[in-house]
Scaffold this active site. Structure first.
Site, PDB file in Angstrom:
ATOM      1  N   CYS A  71      22.081  18.361 -47.379  1.00  0.00           N
ATOM      2  CA  CYS A  71      21.886  17.059 -46.739  1.00  0.00           C
ATOM      3  C   CYS A  71      22.444  15.911 -47.576  1.00  0.00           C
ATOM      4  CB  CYS A  71      20.405  16.824 -46.450  1.00  0.00           C
ATOM      5  SG  CYS A  71      19.397  16.574 -47.922  1.00  0.00           S
ATOM      6  N   HIS A 108       9.025   4.722 -54.887  1.00  0.00           N
ATOM      7  CA  HIS A 108       9.685   5.411 -53.770  1.00  0.00           C
ATOM      8  C   HIS A 108      10.501   6.585 -54.306  1.00  0.00           C
ATOM      9  CE1 HIS A 108      11.972   5.947 -50.048  1.00  0.00           C
ATOM     10  NE2 HIS A 108      13.072   5.944 -50.786  1.00  0.00           N
ATOM     11  N   HIS A 111      12.036  10.892 -48.590  1.00  0.00           N
ATOM     12  CA  HIS A 111      11.315  11.159 -47.341  1.00  0.00           C
ATOM     13  C   HIS A 111      11.069  12.656 -47.190  1.00  0.00           C
ATOM     14  CE1 HIS A 111      13.023   7.166 -46.588  1.00  0.00           C
ATOM     15  NE2 HIS A 111      11.987   7.001 -45.788  1.00  0.00           N
ATOM     16  N   ASP A 119      14.787  28.309 -44.096  1.00  0.00           N
ATOM     17  CA  ASP A 119      14.129  29.563 -44.491  1.00  0.00           C
ATOM     18  C   ASP A 119      13.416  29.354 -45.829  1.00  0.00           C
ATOM     19  OD1 ASP A 119      13.332  32.200 -44.602  1.00  0.00           O
ATOM     20  OD2 ASP A 119      15.246  32.921 -45.379  1.00  0.00           O
ATOM     21  N   ARG A 125      10.998  19.632 -45.682  1.00  0.00           N
ATOM     22  CA  ARG A 125      12.158  19.333 -46.530  1.00  0.00           C
ATOM     23  C   ARG A 125      11.905  17.981 -47.180  1.00  0.00           C
ATOM     24  NH1 ARG A 125      17.045  16.314 -45.491  1.00  0.00           N
ATOM     25  NH2 ARG A 125      16.434  16.224 -43.303  1.00  0.00           N
ATOM     26  N   CYS A 127      13.309  15.344 -49.117  1.00  0.00           N
ATOM     27  CA  CYS A 127      14.642  14.834 -49.407  1.00  0.00           C
ATOM     28  C   CYS A 127      14.464  13.684 -50.406  1.00  0.00           C
ATOM     29  CB  CYS A 127      15.267  14.357 -48.102  1.00  0.00           C
ATOM     30  SG  CYS A 127      16.956  13.827 -48.231  1.00  0.00           S
TER      31      CYS A 127
END
Length: 142
Positions: A71, A108, A111, A119, A125, A127
């Site tokens: 990503c 911060h 997200h 899997d 996730r 990120c």
């Protein structure tokens, strides 16, 4: 999701944060910015160790929960423990997301997304911006 009575353990003024963090770190950690995808220090890192909050040094993630989601940012399927991070509803950028912050200093991190079909042992996730983290490779040797 969001605690009304939350108080971070590490409390600093914005001036103190600006003295401690670089302008780029401050923009992400304290102003909820995002580093450009595919540019972060830990995007492709596979070294073992613990990932700590760059602002306060709290251990947040372990390398064995990091996975390649492609990503553009480092991704993890779980934090070290649920009390290490906190979650806020984020409605910026024209969408609803779940922001992840360091529970120790309220910086911060990135997200968390669910239901994407990776899997992994969880359906999550995380990120996370590389600039929000510091990899402690010595932790893997202990």
């Amino acid at each position: 999701m969001e605690s009304e009575n939350y108080t971070p353990a590490v409390k600093r003024s914005e001036v103190e944060w600006q003295e401690i963090l670089s302008p780029e770190e401050y923009a992400v950690l304290r102003q909820a910015g995002t580093e450009r995808p595919f540019t972060g220090e830990y995007y492709t890192t596979t070294a073992p160790g613990s990932y700590r909050c760059r602002a306060c040094n709290a251990v947040l993630f372990e390398s064995d929960t990091k996975f390649p989601s492609h990503c553009g940012w480092p991704t993890f399927y779980a934090p070290l423990a649920e009390d290490r991070v906190r979650y806020l509803r984020d409605t910026t950028m024209g969408m609803t997301r779940t922001e992840v912050r360091c529970a120790n200093c309220d910086s911060h991190l990135g997200h968390v997304f669910e239901g994407e079909g990776y899997d992994t042992p969880t359906d999550l996730r995380y990120c996370i911006n590389s600039i929000s983290l510091v990899l402690d490779e010595d932790a893997a040797k202990a």
